[in-house]
Motif scaffolding. Structure first.
Motif, PDB file in Angstrom:
ATOM      1  N   GLY A  52      99.215  38.500  13.845  1.00 19.90           N
ATOM      2  CA  GLY A  52      99.462  38.552  15.281  1.00 19.90           C
ATOM      3  C   GLY A  52      98.250  38.087  16.070  1.00 19.90           C
ATOM      4  N   ALA A  53      97.061  38.507  15.638  1.00 22.24           N
ATOM      5  CA  ALA A  53      95.829  38.059  16.287  1.00 22.24           C
ATOM      6  C   ALA A  53      95.662  36.551  16.137  1.00 22.24           C
ATOM      7  CB  ALA A  53      94.624  38.789  15.697  1.00 22.24           C
ATOM      8  N   ALA A  54      95.953  36.037  14.951  1.00 22.68           N
ATOM      9  CA  ALA A  54      95.855  34.588  14.725  1.00 22.68           C
ATOM     10  C   ALA A  54      96.857  33.842  15.597  1.00 22.68           C
ATOM     11  CB  ALA A  54      96.078  34.267  13.254  1.00 22.68           C
ATOM     12  N   TYR A  55      98.043  34.411  15.771  1.00 24.75           N
ATOM     13  CA  TYR A  55      99.050  33.788  16.629  1.00 24.75           C
ATOM     14  C   TYR A  55      98.516  33.630  18.052  1.00 24.75           C
ATOM     15  CZ  TYR A  55     103.185  33.456  19.588  1.00 24.75           C
ATOM     16  OH  TYR A  55     104.079  33.069  20.549  1.00 24.75           O
ATOM     17  N   PHE A  56      97.932  34.701  18.596  1.00 17.75           N
ATOM     18  CA  PHE A  56      97.397  34.620  19.957  1.00 17.75           C
ATOM     19  C   PHE A  56      96.226  33.642  20.038  1.00 17.75           C
ATOM     20  CE2 PHE A  56      99.483  38.841  20.469  1.00 17.75           C
ATOM     21  CZ  PHE A  56     100.325  38.473  21.502  1.00 17.75           C
ATOM     22  N   LEU A  57      95.402  33.592  19.002  1.00 21.26           N
ATOM     23  CA  LEU A  57      94.301  32.628  19.012  1.00 21.26           C
ATOM     24  C   LEU A  57      94.804  31.193  18.915  1.00 21.26           C
ATOM     25  CD1 LEU A  57      91.506  34.384  16.963  1.00 21.26           C
ATOM     26  CD2 LEU A  57      91.582  33.934  19.412  1.00 21.26           C
ATOM     27  N   PHE A  58      95.838  30.969  18.124  1.00 17.92           N
ATOM     28  CA  PHE A  58      96.428  29.619  18.068  1.00 17.92           C
ATOM     29  C   PHE A  58      96.994  29.238  19.435  1.00 17.92           C
ATOM     30  CE2 PHE A  58      97.337  29.946  13.243  1.00 17.92           C
ATOM     31  CZ  PHE A  58      96.079  29.450  12.962  1.00 17.92           C
ATOM     32  N   LYS A  59      97.598  30.206  20.119  1.00 21.20           N
ATOM     33  CA  LYS A  59      98.107  29.926  21.462  1.00 21.20           C
ATOM     34  C   LYS A  59      96.965  29.559  22.414  1.00 21.20           C
ATOM     35  CE  LYS A  59     102.169  30.968  22.407  1.00 21.20           C
ATOM     36  NZ  LYS A  59     103.282  30.066  22.600  1.00 21.20           N
ATOM     37  N   VAL A  60      95.795  30.160  22.231  1.00 22.26           N
ATOM     38  CA  VAL A  60      94.626  29.830  23.050  1.00 22.26           C
ATOM     39  C   VAL A  60      94.132  28.430  22.723  1.00 22.26           C
ATOM     40  CG1 VAL A  60      92.182  30.373  23.417  1.00 22.26           C
ATOM     41  CG2 VAL A  60      93.875  32.200  23.461  1.00 22.26           C
ATOM     42  N   ILE A  61      94.028  28.137  21.441  1.00 21.25           N
ATOM     43  CA  ILE A  61      93.498  26.832  21.023  1.00 21.25           C
ATOM     44  C   ILE A  61      94.365  25.694  21.539  1.00 21.25           C
ATOM     45  CG2 ILE A  61      93.079  25.360  19.017  1.00 21.25           C
ATOM     46  CD1 ILE A  61      92.188  27.865  17.519  1.00 21.25           C
ATOM     47  N   PHE A  62      95.670  25.889  21.515  1.00 17.02           N
ATOM     48  CA  PHE A  62      96.588  24.811  21.872  1.00 17.02           C
ATOM     49  C   PHE A  62      97.121  24.931  23.303  1.00 17.02           C
ATOM     50  CE2 PHE A  62      97.206  25.481  17.215  1.00 17.02           C
ATOM     51  CZ  PHE A  62      96.391  24.429  16.837  1.00 17.02           C
ATOM     52  N   PHE A  63      96.482  25.743  24.128  1.00 17.38           N
ATOM     53  CA  PHE A  63      96.947  25.938  25.500  1.00 17.38           C
ATOM     54  C   PHE A  63      96.624  24.704  26.347  1.00 17.38           C
ATOM     55  CE2 PHE A  63      96.971  27.772  29.782  1.00 17.38           C
ATOM     56  CZ  PHE A  63      98.161  28.474  29.731  1.00 17.38           C
ATOM     57  N   ASP A  64      97.536  24.392  27.262  1.00 12.99           N
ATOM     58  CA  ASP A  64      97.354  23.259  28.181  1.00 12.99           C
ATOM     59  C   ASP A  64      96.291  23.613  29.217  1.00 12.99           C
ATOM     60  OD1 ASP A  64      97.615  20.983  29.721  1.00 12.99           O
ATOM     61  OD2 ASP A  64      99.441  21.685  30.734  1.00 12.99           O
ATOM     62  N   ILE A  65      95.155  22.933  29.150  1.00 12.67           N
ATOM     63  CA  ILE A  65      94.058  23.267  30.062  1.00 12.67           C
ATOM     64  C   ILE A  65      94.319  22.788  31.486  1.00 12.67           C
ATOM     65  CG2 ILE A  65      92.309  23.383  28.272  1.00 12.67           C
ATOM     66  CD1 ILE A  65      91.435  20.569  29.061  1.00 12.67           C
ATOM     67  N   ASN A  66      95.354  21.988  31.689  1.00 12.54           N
ATOM     68  CA  ASN A  66      95.707  21.526  33.031  1.00 12.54           C
ATOM     69  C   ASN A  66      96.609  22.504  33.769  1.00 12.54           C
ATOM     70  OD1 ASN A  66      94.220  19.132  32.727  1.00 12.54           O
ATOM     71  ND2 ASN A  66      95.915  18.217  31.585  1.00 12.54           N
ATOM     72  N   HIS A  67      96.969  23.591  33.136  1.00 10.86           N
ATOM     73  CA  HIS A  67      97.790  24.626  33.755  1.00 10.86           C
ATOM     74  C   HIS A  67      97.020  25.235  34.928  1.00 10.86           C
ATOM     75  CE1 HIS A  67      99.876  28.531  34.060  1.00 10.86           C
ATOM     76  NE2 HIS A  67     100.918  27.867  33.568  1.00 10.86           N
ATOM     77  N   LEU A  68      97.739  25.633  35.979  1.00  9.21           N
ATOM     78  CA  LEU A  68      97.088  26.153  37.180  1.00  9.21           C
ATOM     79  C   LEU A  68      96.245  27.397  36.916  1.00  9.21           C
ATOM     80  CD1 LEU A  68      99.887  25.714  39.856  1.00  9.21           C
ATOM     81  CD2 LEU A  68      97.801  24.376  39.574  1.00  9.21           C
ATOM     82  N   MET A  69      96.739  28.271  36.082  1.00 12.99           N
ATOM     83  CA  MET A  69      96.008  29.509  35.798  1.00 12.99           C
ATOM     84  C   MET A  69      95.563  29.533  34.337  1.00 12.99           C
ATOM     85  SD  MET A  69      98.193  32.244  38.015  1.00 12.99           S
ATOM     86  CE  MET A  69      97.060  33.568  37.704  1.00 12.99           C
ATOM     87  N   ALA A  70      95.018  28.438  33.859  1.00  8.52           N
ATOM     88  CA  ALA A  70      94.635  28.317  32.454  1.00  8.52           C
ATOM     89  C   ALA A  70      93.594  29.357  32.070  1.00  8.52           C
ATOM     90  CB  ALA A  70      94.123  26.913  32.163  1.00  8.52           C
ATOM     91  N   SER A  71      92.590  29.549  32.882  1.00  4.28           N
ATOM     92  CA  SER A  71      91.518  30.490  32.559  1.00  4.28           C
ATOM     93  C   SER A  71      92.057  31.910  32.406  1.00  4.28           C
ATOM     94  CB  SER A  71      90.454  30.451  33.649  1.00  4.28           C
ATOM     95  OG  SER A  71      89.463  31.406  33.418  1.00  4.28           O
ATOM     96  N   GLU A  72      92.922  32.331  33.307  1.00  2.00           N
ATOM     97  CA  GLU A  72      93.488  33.671  33.242  1.00  2.00           C
ATOM     98  C   GLU A  72      94.383  33.844  32.019  1.00  2.00           C
ATOM     99  OE1 GLU A  72      93.457  31.768  35.910  1.00  2.00           O
ATOM    100  OE2 GLU A  72      92.400  32.886  37.462  1.00  2.00           O
ATOM    101  N   GLU A  73      95.212  32.837  31.749  1.00  2.00           N
ATOM    102  CA  GLU A  73      96.104  32.894  30.585  1.00  2.00           C
ATOM    103  C   GLU A  73      95.316  32.955  29.289  1.00  2.00           C
ATOM    104  OE1 GLU A  73      99.440  32.966  29.935  1.00  2.00           O
ATOM    105  OE2 GLU A  73      99.870  33.305  32.053  1.00  2.00           O
ATOM    106  N   ILE A  74      94.290  32.133  29.198  1.00  2.00           N
ATOM    107  CA  ILE A  74      93.468  32.108  27.985  1.00  2.00           C
ATOM    108  C   ILE A  74      92.752  33.439  27.809  1.00  2.00           C
ATOM    109  CG2 ILE A  74      91.399  31.054  26.984  1.00  2.00           C
ATOM    110  CD1 ILE A  74      92.438  28.360  28.097  1.00  2.00           C
ATOM    111  N   SER A  75      92.213  33.981  28.881  1.00  2.00           N
ATOM    112  CA  SER A  75      91.526  35.278  28.806  1.00  2.00           C
ATOM    113  C   SER A  75      92.469  36.378  28.360  1.00  2.00           C
ATOM    114  CB  SER A  75      90.924  35.638  30.157  1.00  2.00           C
ATOM    115  OG  SER A  75      89.957  34.706  30.539  1.00  2.00           O
ATOM    116  N   LEU A  76      93.688  36.384  28.885  1.00  2.00           N
ATOM    117  CA  LEU A  76      94.680  37.386  28.510  1.00  2.00           C
ATOM    118  C   LEU A  76      95.040  37.272  27.032  1.00  2.00           C
ATOM    119  CD1 LEU A  76      96.577  39.646  29.508  1.00  2.00           C
ATOM    120  CD2 LEU A  76      98.281  37.860  29.929  1.00  2.00           C
ATOM    121  N   ARG A  77      95.237  36.064  26.560  1.00  2.00           N
ATOM    122  CA  ARG A  77      95.601  35.866  25.149  1.00  2.00           C
ATOM    123  C   ARG A  77      94.446  36.220  24.219  1.00  2.00           C
ATOM    124  NH1 ARG A  77      99.509  30.529  25.517  1.00  2.00           N
ATOM    125  NH2 ARG A  77     100.943  31.499  26.980  1.00  2.00           N
TER     126      ARG A  77
END
Length: 108
Positions: A52-77
């Protein structure tokens, strides 16, 4: 985070293969040694929470950095990954404790 196109698949497949082998070996040892089943349950729970932890980290690694709230989403994950990882470490320690407790009882 920008990565090569093939990296995502390689990370997911590599992690899945290694974790699958670890779970299979743990399950086979559990079948072989039925008297220490509590320790094996803790270790398998560790693998599940660690995945589960690896899943959330993979979601962070592959997150779209152009998203409006990318920093908040990445921090939450990353926070979710940290909580899952800490719980998985607790399960691993409990499994080790159960194995050592069983070992001491067998020595008497």
């Amino acid at each position: 985070m920008p990565l090569e196109q093939e990296v995502k698949g390689m990370l997911i497949v590599g992690y899945t293969i290694i974790m699958g082998i670890a779970v299979l070996i743990t399950f086979l040892f559990w079948v072989k040694n039925r008297n220490t089943s509590t320790g094996y349950i803790w270790v398998l729970l560790h693998f599940g929470l660690f995945s589960g932890a690896a899943y959330f980290l993979f979601k962070v690694i592959f997150f779209d950095i152009n998203h409006l709230m990318a920093s908040e989403e990445i921090s939450l994950r990353i926070g979710f990954a940290g909580v899952a990882w800490s719980l998985s470490m607790f399960c691993l320690v409990m499994g080790i404790f159960n194995f050592s407790k069983t070992k001491k009882n067998n020595d008497l």
